[in-house]
Design an enzyme around this catalytic site. Structure first.
Site, short mmCIF file in Angstrom:
data_model
loop_
_atom_site.label_atom_id
_atom_site.label_comp_id
_atom_site.label_asym_id
_atom_site.label_seq_id
_atom_site.Cartn_x
_atom_site.Cartn_y
_atom_site.Cartn_z
N ASP A 1 -7.27 -0.69 5.02
CA ASP A 1 -7.01 -1.82 4.14
C ASP A 1 -7.06 -3.18 4.83
OD1 ASP A 1 -3.88 -0.19 3.51
OD2 ASP A 1 -4.48 -1.30 5.28
N ASP B 1 0.88 -1.16 0.00
CA ASP B 1 0.00 0.00 0.00
C ASP B 1 0.93 1.22 0.00
OD1 ASP B 1 -2.47 1.38 0.38
OD2 ASP B 1 -1.87 1.72 2.46
N ASP C 1 -0.86 -0.32 6.17
CA ASP C 1 -0.70 0.33 7.47
C ASP C 1 -1.93 0.12 8.34
OD1 ASP C 1 -2.44 1.86 6.07
OD2 ASP C 1 -1.48 3.78 6.49
P1 ADP Z 1 -3.70 4.68 -0.15
O1 ADP Z 1 -4.25 3.62 -1.02
O2 ADP Z 1 -2.54 5.39 -0.81
O3 ADP Z 1 -3.37 4.21 1.21
P2 ADP Z 1 -6.31 5.66 0.64
O4 ADP Z 1 -7.05 4.49 0.07
O5 ADP Z 1 -6.21 5.76 2.10
O6 ADP Z 1 -4.84 5.80 0.01
O7 ADP Z 1 -6.97 6.98 0.10
C1 ADP Z 1 -7.06 7.22 -1.29
C2 ADP Z 1 -7.38 8.64 -1.59
O8 ADP Z 1 -8.67 8.98 -1.11
C3 ADP Z 1 -6.45 9.63 -0.93
O9 ADP Z 1 -5.30 9.85 -1.72
C4 ADP Z 1 -7.31 10.88 -0.83
O10 ADP Z 1 -7.29 11.59 -2.04
C5 ADP Z 1 -8.71 10.31 -0.63
N1 ADP Z 1 -9.11 10.32 0.78
C6 ADP Z 1 -9.24 9.24 1.56
N2 ADP Z 1 -9.63 9.57 2.81
C7 ADP Z 1 -9.70 10.92 2.82
C8 ADP Z 1 -10.04 11.89 3.83
N3 ADP Z 1 -10.35 11.54 5.08
N4 ADP Z 1 -10.02 13.20 3.48
C9 ADP Z 1 -9.68 13.56 2.24
N5 ADP Z 1 -9.37 12.70 1.26
C10 ADP Z 1 -9.37 11.41 1.53
MG MG Z 2 -3.70 3.45 3.21
#
Ligand code: ADP
Ligand code: MG
Length: 668
Positions: free
Chosen positions: A559, A362, A555
């Site tokens: 996920d 991730d 993390d």
């Molecule tokens: P990753 O797969 O890199 O761990 P996430 O799945 O956690 O990322 O989140 C994907 C995207 O969704 C983030 O890059 C952000 O743009 C958006 N996002 C997720 N949660 C939030 C939040 N609480 N506030 C604003 N944007 C969010």
């Molecule tokens: Mg994440």
């Protein structure tokens, strides 16, 4: 060792631990073992002396057989009394074919042979076998204790007392009696008993027992601390945020203790193997004893000769070398990993980790720090401050790193009394909430599309957080994140371990993903994924058959489903994140992806040693079995093939933990 003892002691004195039955029993167990260990050594010495004396008398005087028997019976019973009892108990409990049974039959047989017509007395052999077997058991106990101790170094993180402050008075109480929200005091040199937040004081914490990281961590007012860390320099006042049973230290201990119960395939195989193998060998021995002399006594020799061979056969065939050393090897692997801050939840995962050929990472929080900070604010038709105000309010309850960054950029958020209601967080997209009487959406492009806001892109590199007010686009905030220091090394180390396939999945924008991937040397990545898409990707990779074993490293923030779906789910940053500890199969306590490569290498080493033991033990045994059947082996060879092989296997198994660590434990 003495340290451990003290530890046990304070436990048996403090009766108030209701959560910790498990570790207390293990403590008592160890104490008990200690006492009986000394008794066993004395017994073995006495038996050895008496055996020597009896042997001397036998060869200087001519005594009738029954007197010889009586003379040898004394050391025999001293050395083998326990084994005979265990064999009898085994028969009573229906578990007939264990190693005690084999030893009892073989040695009793050797005693009886002496009375058969035309046979030489085998009394000294019988005593010798028992004695050797007992010495073997003693060393085995020692080796097992050694590896248990190396794991119980982890157990030292279990706190004994908490110093609570109530009405201005300090009192020592059992940590299990401290309610959430209490104020506790931790002095330098003491372990933090419960998870909490520092309300007063400054110090540096030694987290090595938890993470394997020897660099101290500095903490001050307002920061959260986890139980099990050693307070090094200053007095800390901590407001507890968790019950004892929910605190990190106890969770970790439980996890490691339960790990031994999840058996690996090789372990399960050995157990099954022994169950089938022993009865077969016993029947073979019976045939060997009676069939040849019955069929052709004049050619092949007399009944006593063959019974003697059959008895050797029994001694050799004992599978204890495997039954003991293989689980010990896996146990040692788990211990070695835990010393590096890698918690493996069962030896089955050691099996799997050693086979990993695809690792999926991730991005946010795993390969990057996940510590966003606002780098630019680009409002459309609203005031920049207002945009931040709204974003920070909407993110009030969010645990996502982006939420934290937005709250940080608008610090007045927590105190300005503005009402936030109807909060709805959409994983992988963002958050929607009502601030005062307007509906605000904060999230990525996907989120904007679902609410129909006309968003536009930004030339800045970074994660773009769009904001829509009542469905109308109001601009965006750019957040920056950094790849972790260890990430590049982690990917290189994995490649070195032969993990060919490294993939990055992220919910972030394609451009951000591309830039991170390029910096870290990752060639395969998929961006703009929702948590469900990540599961789908991982599933597809598993089903394609391109990977035998797929590990996913995340993390633990949103996920968990992917962690569960992967062959091995690895959570990073176990300190403080319950979700991660629960959903994952392997927890990296320190936020460093390099530890995954270490975990793979420890697992491979563990499996290699287990395999060495299996091949060596079965090889030697088969060889001696053939020699015994042909009458070419002496009883001492049989004893070596059993006890000697077992000892060699055990010491080989201890190698998993590294020679150094064994000596380290000794010094404690
Ligand atoms: P990753 O797969 O890199 O761990 P996430 O799945 O956690 O990322 O989140 C994907 C995207 O969704 C983030 O890059 C952000 O743009 C958006 N996002 C997720 N949660 C939030 C939040 N609480 N506030 C604003 N944007 C969010
Ligand atoms: Mg994440």
């Amino acid at each position: 060792m003495s340290h451990n003892h003290n530890h046990c002691h304070s436990h048996s004195l403090g009766h108030h631990h209701d959560h910790c039955g498990c570790s207390c029993t293990s403590c008592h167990h160890e104490e008990h073992e200690h006492g009986s260990q000394r008794g066993k050594i004395i017994q073995a010495c006495a038996a050895a002396l008496l055996l020597g004396a009896a042997y001397y008398i036998e060869h200087t005087m001519t005594l009738p057989t029954w007197q010889l028997l009586l003379m040898y019976l004394v050391p025999y019973l001293i050395a083998g009394g326990g084994t005979l009892r265990e064999a009898a108990e085994g028969i009573l409990h229906g578990d007939v074919f264990n190693e005690h049974f084999l030893m009892a039959v073989a040695t009793l047989g050797a005693l009886v042979i002496g009375f058969l017509p035309g046979a030489e007395s085998q009394f000294p052999e019988a005593v010798f076998v028992m004695l050797f077997f007992q010495i073997g058991e003693m060393l085995e106990g020692y080796a097992e204790g050694q590896s248990r101790r190396s794991i119980s170094k982890l157990m030292e993180i279990r706190p004994d007392v908490a110093r609570i402050v109530a009405d201005g008075v300090e009192r020592d109480v059992a940590p299990s009696d401290v309610p959430v929200g209490s104020i506790i005091i931790v002095r330098p040199g003491e372990r933090i008993p419960l998870d909490g937040i520092v309300v007063d004081g400054k110090s540096s914490l030694d987290t090595v027992a938890l993470t394997g990281e020897s660099l101290p961590r500095d903490v001050e007012e307002g920061e959260s601390v986890v139980s099990g860390c050693l307070n090094q320099s200053g007095v800390l006042r901590i407001r507890t945020t968790k019950d004892f049973g929910e605190s990190t230290a106890v969770k970790i201990i439980e996890l490691v203790e339960n790990a031994a119960e999840r058996k690996s395939k090789s372990e399960a195989f050995i157990t099954r193997f022994a169950r089938v193998y022993t009865p077969i060998v016993v029947s073979a021995a019976l045939l060997l004893a009676f069939l040849p002399p019955l069929l052709a006594e004049s050619y092949v020799g007399t009944l006593p000769t063959w019974i003697y061979r059959a008895l050797m056969f029994l001694v050799v065939s004992c599978p204890c070398a495997l039954v003991i050393s293989v689980p010990l090897t896996f146990f040692g692997g788990i211990g070695a990993a835990s010393r590096q801050g890698i918690l493996i939840k069962g030896s089955n995962y050691i099996d799997l980790l050693s086979k990993v050929d695809t690792v999926v990472f991730d991005k946010t929080g795993t390969l990057t720090y996940g510590r966003f900070s606002v780098t630019a604010v680009h409002p459309d038709n609203v005031d920049a401050q207002h945009l931040l105000h709204l974003a920070a309010h909407v993110e009030h309850f969010s645990t996502h790193p982006i939420g934290a960054a937005l709250r940080e950029a608008f610090p007045e958020e927590a105190s300005d009394g503005c009402h936030v209601t109807d909060v709805e967080e959409i994983a992988g997209q963002g958050v929607r909430a009502r601030v005062g009487d307007i509906m605000v959406c904060v999230g990525n492009a996907k989120m904007m599309e679902t609410v129909g806001a006309k968003w536009h892109d930004c030339s800045h590199v970074g994660t773009i957080v769009h904001v829509a007010i009542d469905g109308i686009y109001a601009g965006h905030i750019v957040c920056g994140d950094m790849p972790r220091d260890g990430s590049e090394d982690a990917i290189a180390a994995l490649r070195e371990e032969g993990v060919a396939n490294v993939v990055m999945l992220t919910g972030d924008k394609r451009e951000v993903a591309a830039s991170v991937a390029q910096q870290l040397g990752i060639t395969k990545y998929h961006a703009e994924l929702l948590p469900a898409d990540k599961v789908e990707h991982v599933e597809r990779m598993i089903e394609n058959g391109n990977s035998h074993c797929l590990a996913f490293v995340g993390d633990g923030i949103n996920d968990a489903p992917v962690l569960a779906r992967a062959d091995v789910g690895v959570a990073m940053g176990g300190l403080g994140s319950d979700a991660a500890i629960e959903a994952a199969d392997v927890v990296l306590m320190e936020d460093n992806p390099v530890k995954l490569a270490h975990a793979v290498s420890i697992s491979r080493r563990t499996l290699r040693i287990a395999r060495e033991n299996i091949v060596f033990a079965i090889g030697v045994k088969l060889a001696v079995l053939f020699l015994a059947a042909w009458g070419l082996a002496a009883m001492w060879m049989a004893v070596f093939a059993d006890v000697g092989v077992m000892l060699i296997c055990i010491f080989n198994a201890l190698r998993v933990q590294g020679i150094n660590s064994i000596f380290q434990n000794q010094r404690r």
